[in-house]
Design a protein around this motif. Structure first.
Motif, PDB file in Angstrom:
ATOM      1  N   ALA A  14      33.230   2.062  27.648  1.00  0.00           N
ATOM      2  CA  ALA A  14      32.028   2.877  27.749  1.00  0.00           C
ATOM      3  C   ALA A  14      31.796   3.713  26.494  1.00  0.00           C
ATOM      4  O   ALA A  14      30.655   3.884  26.056  1.00  0.00           O
ATOM      5  N   VAL A  15      32.859   4.227  25.907  1.00  0.00           N
ATOM      6  CA  VAL A  15      32.696   5.046  24.700  1.00  0.00           C
ATOM      7  C   VAL A  15      32.112   4.212  23.568  1.00  0.00           C
ATOM      8  O   VAL A  15      31.190   4.658  22.868  1.00  0.00           O
ATOM      9  N   ALA A  16      32.618   2.998  23.385  1.00  0.00           N
ATOM     10  CA  ALA A  16      32.095   2.124  22.329  1.00  0.00           C
ATOM     11  C   ALA A  16      30.648   1.740  22.611  1.00  0.00           C
ATOM     12  O   ALA A  16      29.802   1.746  21.704  1.00  0.00           O
ATOM     13  N   VAL A  17      30.329   1.406  23.862  1.00  0.00           N
ATOM     14  CA  VAL A  17      28.964   1.027  24.231  1.00  0.00           C
ATOM     15  C   VAL A  17      27.995   2.179  23.972  1.00  0.00           C
ATOM     16  O   VAL A  17      26.919   2.002  23.376  1.00  0.00           O
ATOM     17  N   LEU A  18      28.371   3.363  24.403  1.00  0.00           N
ATOM     18  CA  LEU A  18      27.481   4.519  24.277  1.00  0.00           C
ATOM     19  C   LEU A  18      27.343   4.961  22.828  1.00  0.00           C
ATOM     20  O   LEU A  18      26.261   5.352  22.388  1.00  0.00           O
ATOM     21  N   SER A  19      28.444   4.911  22.088  1.00  0.00           N
ATOM     22  CA  SER A  19      28.375   5.278  20.670  1.00  0.00           C
ATOM     23  C   SER A  19      27.459   4.322  19.910  1.00  0.00           C
ATOM     24  O   SER A  19      26.628   4.751  19.087  1.00  0.00           O
ATOM     25  N   ALA A  20      27.584   3.014  20.196  1.00  0.00           N
ATOM     26  CA  ALA A  20      26.727   2.028  19.539  1.00  0.00           C
ATOM     27  C   ALA A  20      25.261   2.233  19.925  1.00  0.00           C
ATOM     28  O   ALA A  20      24.357   2.078  19.088  1.00  0.00           O
ATOM     29  N   THR A  21      25.018   2.600  21.178  1.00  0.00           N
ATOM     30  CA  THR A  21      23.644   2.851  21.625  1.00  0.00           C
ATOM     31  C   THR A  21      23.042   4.032  20.883  1.00  0.00           C
ATOM     32  O   THR A  21      21.893   3.968  20.409  1.00  0.00           O
ATOM     33  N   LEU A  22      23.807   5.110  20.773  1.00  0.00           N
ATOM     34  CA  LEU A  22      23.310   6.279  20.030  1.00  0.00           C
ATOM     35  C   LEU A  22      23.064   5.933  18.567  1.00  0.00           C
ATOM     36  O   LEU A  22      22.089   6.392  17.959  1.00  0.00           O
ATOM     37  N   ASP A  23      23.934   5.128  18.003  1.00  0.00           N
ATOM     38  CA  ASP A  23      23.749   4.704  16.608  1.00  0.00           C
ATOM     39  C   ASP A  23      22.430   3.946  16.443  1.00  0.00           C
ATOM     40  O   ASP A  23      21.659   4.208  15.507  1.00  0.00           O
ATOM     41  N   ARG A  24      22.158   2.998  17.344  1.00  0.00           N
ATOM     42  CA  ARG A  24      20.937   2.201  17.233  1.00  0.00           C
ATOM     43  C   ARG A  24      19.686   3.053  17.442  1.00  0.00           C
ATOM     44  O   ARG A  24      18.663   2.830  16.787  1.00  0.00           O
ATOM     45  N   ILE A  25      19.792   4.021  18.331  1.00  0.00           N
ATOM     46  CA  ILE A  25      18.632   4.877  18.595  1.00  0.00           C
ATOM     47  C   ILE A  25      18.363   5.807  17.411  1.00  0.00           C
ATOM     48  O   ILE A  25      17.252   6.298  17.236  1.00  0.00           O
ATOM     49  N   GLY A  26      19.401   6.019  16.602  1.00  0.00           N
ATOM     50  CA  GLY A  26      19.233   6.889  15.443  1.00  0.00           C
ATOM     51  C   GLY A  26      19.713   8.303  15.672  1.00  0.00           C
ATOM     52  O   GLY A  26      19.297   9.232  14.968  1.00  0.00           O
ATOM     53  N   VAL A  27      20.610   8.487  16.653  1.00  0.00           N
ATOM     54  CA  VAL A  27      21.164   9.816  16.933  1.00  0.00           C
ATOM     55  C   VAL A  27      22.377  10.022  16.047  1.00  0.00           C
ATOM     56  O   VAL A  27      23.376   9.319  16.169  1.00  0.00           O
ATOM     57  N   SER A  28      22.298  10.964  15.150  1.00  0.00           N
ATOM     58  CA  SER A  28      23.357  11.164  14.158  1.00  0.00           C
ATOM     59  C   SER A  28      24.583  11.779  14.807  1.00  0.00           C
ATOM     60  O   SER A  28      24.501  12.392  15.867  1.00  0.00           O
TER      61      SER A  28
END
Length: 625
Positions: free
Chosen positions: A611-625
């Motif tokens: 879940a941590v990897a999935v959520l971190s990648a999602t935030l990265d794609r959305i552009g959340v620094s």
């Protein structure tokens, strides 16, 4: 364990005796109907839960199968060739091996000592605690706590012949101890009336800071111990603090093993400094973490007493081997998000500490992870013990878990795992050597890495953080607490990976006025999509990502979408729906379910995913620094 009356009436008289093999065969049949074909003898393994340290929780414990096994491990024993800690039984309270209690009366007379920690010079808070159920004080002294010169003011209205004082001063222990003894003298407290612990712990301080403050043989500590042994019968000089190893991510066996190695190091130094073995044993108090895993905590405290009794026996003083224990609710389990849940965690931990037989218990306030506790948090913390002692009457029974085949087995297995870790430390030169070589740090880091994977995959859930998060909660703000000693072993928390994700979301909210969002596209009727929709919403919120379930993708304000439905509907509609979402502007389409071949689907979220990897990648794609 139930004991039936010997009245000649058997409740199962009309039934044939059942055997373990029959039970295994029935379990294997149930597993077979669920799609798992295993031999009868392996059925229990399928239903077992693997814990740290190679421990395994089995589905069934019996009188025949719970007994301690004999292990081979005497060759590398400490102090006078101490052998493996195997014992024929748990003994009686107050008698070796002290598994059931360190004292014959246990905590039945007045309950356990309610010990509250103070890190700032606040005489009013100290007095409020003592007037409302706290029975002893644990004071952090030094640059990261109360200045030693402030002890007199902090304790100005305290009856020092009634309230024990425990110091935690690190490298400033000699100064703090001298100041406290001076306070006793100025207040007219007779040496024999002084109570508490001066808190010397050179190896514990080195674990915390990475720096040694007492030389080889711990001369300052030995001198302080001689003073207490000769002039202050109610004062102990040393604390064996296992919290640094627990807070660095160590397992229960590693925490116990490190405490044994530390205690043995102190025994060697004290006896070399002229104290008898009995005097040296009487000067030590052991500090352990109590977690919300109640049975593991109970077993850990019972195993700790058994192990220390074995050390005392090897040193020639078996009658003096009763380990004095101070249990502290685990800082690792405390969370900053949804901190109210911490009240439940500390209640379970306190219950376990009491059942496990700790003589003193410290309950961290629920806002411990946020900073200095407020008056309400301190009140709840001290009342936790009060309710368990006065209303639940938990202290009226000595070792209430004793005789449980599960607890006895867990105690035995944990004792053997801890002994093995302890012997490894001894083989490598002792506790000081493994601290300075970095070996113990590496061991703890490896354990924490494995546990971090379980946390990331939510196999170890953290309520309010990785499971059932509340994005709309109002943050609880507290004044910053003193940083505490650092430079040695790290301090970890179970929520740290998810906390980093939530912090990114909070920053995005502050900068843009909205949280990052994901659109959950529900396919088919509620019966088909509700389970996975709920799963996906819970997952994304754990990373601070707001799920949008109403309206269209175009109106959602989201940049990504997640399909939620049944496997059957995925086969029919996943590819077409993914194409529609992409046409509407979705830059990434995920699917709630096990990976499969669906056109247009970029990734999958499912129970057991990282879940941590999935959520971190999602935030990265959305552009959340």
């Amino acid at each position: 364990m139930t004991v039936l009356p010997d009245d000649g009436l058997s409740l199962a008289a009309e039934f044939p005796a059942a055997t373990h093999a029959q039970w295994q065969r029935l379990v294997a049949g149930v597993l077979s109907r669920s799609g798992k074909d295993v031999p009868d003898t392996e059925a229990e393994d399928v239903l077992s839960t693997v814990l740290e340290d190679g421990l395994r929780v089995r589905p069934l414990y019996t009188a025949d199968g719970h007994a301690a096994g004999s292990a081979d491990g005497a060759a590398d024993a400490p102090a006078d060739g101490a052998a493996d800690p195997s014992t024929p039984d748990a003994g009686l309270p107050g008698f070796a091996p002290f598994v059931r209690a360190g004292r014959a009366e246990g905590n039945t007379v007045d309950g356990w000592d309610v010990r509250q920690r103070h890190t700032v010079a606040d005489p009013e808070a100290v007095l409020t605690d003592l007037e409302n159920g706290v029975t002893s004080l644990w004071l952090a002294v030094g640059p990261d706590g109360i200045p030693a010169g402030e002890l007199d003011r902090v304790l100005k209205d305290v009856y020092l012949d009634l309230a024990p004082v425990v110091l935690d001063a690190g490298a400033e222990t000699p100064t703090a101890a001298a100041e406290l003894l001076d306070v006793y003298a100025r207040r007219g407290v007779a040496p024999e009336a002084a109570l508490g612990n001066l808190g010397a712990d050179p190896l514990g301080t080195e674990a915390r800071t990475g720096a040694a403050y007492d030389g080889d043989g711990f001369p300052a500590t030995v001198a302080l111990t001689r003073l207490c042994a000769e002039s202050y019968p109610g004062l102990r000089a040393l604390t064996v603090d296992a919290l640094p190893y627990h807070e660095a991510g160590g397992s229960a066996a590693q925490e116990l093993g490190a405490s044994l190695a530390t205690g043995v190091s102190y025994l060697r130094a004290l006896t070399a400094g002229g104290l008898t073995v009995e005097q040296a044993l009487g000067q030590l108090e052991f500090r352990y973490a109590a977690t919300a895993d109640q049975f593991l905590t109970i077993a850990k405290l019972r195993a700790a007493r058994r192990l220390w009794a074995r050390v005392a026996e090897a040193c020639g003083a078996p009658a003096a081997g009763a380990q004095r224990q101070h249990a502290v609710t685990s800082p690792v389990m405390m969370t900053g998000r949804d901190p109210w849940v911490n009240m439940l965690r500390t209640t379970l931990a306190t219950l376990a500490a009491g059942v496990g037989g700790a003589e003193s218990v410290t309950v961290h306030p629920f806002d411990h992870a946020l900073g200095l506790p407020d008056a309400f948090a301190r009140r709840i913390a001290r009342n936790t013990s009060t309710i368990l002692i006065e209303e639940s009457h938990l202290a009226r029974v000595i070792d209430p878990a004793g005789g449980s085949w599960y607890v006895e087995t867990l105690t035995d297995e944990l004792a053997h795992a801890a002994w093995e870790f302890f012997q490894g430390i001894e083989r490598d030169g002792g506790q000081a050597a493994v601290l300075r070589s970095g070996r113990i740090g590496r061991d703890l880091a490896a354990t924490w890495a494995e546990r971090s994977r379980a946390l990331a995959e939510r196999r170890e859930p953290v309520t309010g953080v990785s499971e059932f998060p509340h994005l709309g909660e109002k943050p609880v703000v507290r004044a910053p607490a003193p940083a505490g000693p650092s430079g040695g072993l790290p301090r970890v928390r179970r929520d740290e990976a998810f906390e980093a994700l939530r912090a990114r979301s909070d920053a995005h909210l502050a900068a843009t006025g909205a949280r990052p969002k994901v659109f959950l596209a529900a396919l088919g009727p509620a019966a088909a999509h509700t389970a996975r929709l709920t799963f996906a919403a819970n997952l994304f919120q754990a990373g601070g990502i707001e799920p949008v379930t109403e309206g269209s993708f175009e109106d959602s304000g989201a940049a990504e979408a997640c399909l939620c439905s049944s496997d059957a509907l995925y086969e029919e509609r996943a590819a077409a729906t993914a194409a529609e979402l992409r046409a509407a502007g979705a830059g990434h389409v995920s699917l709630a379910g096990r990976p499969g071949a669906y056109a247009g689907v970029d990734s999958f979220v499912f129970a057991g995913c990282d879940a941590v990897a999935v959520l971190s990648a999602t935030l990265d794609r959305i552009g959340v620094s």
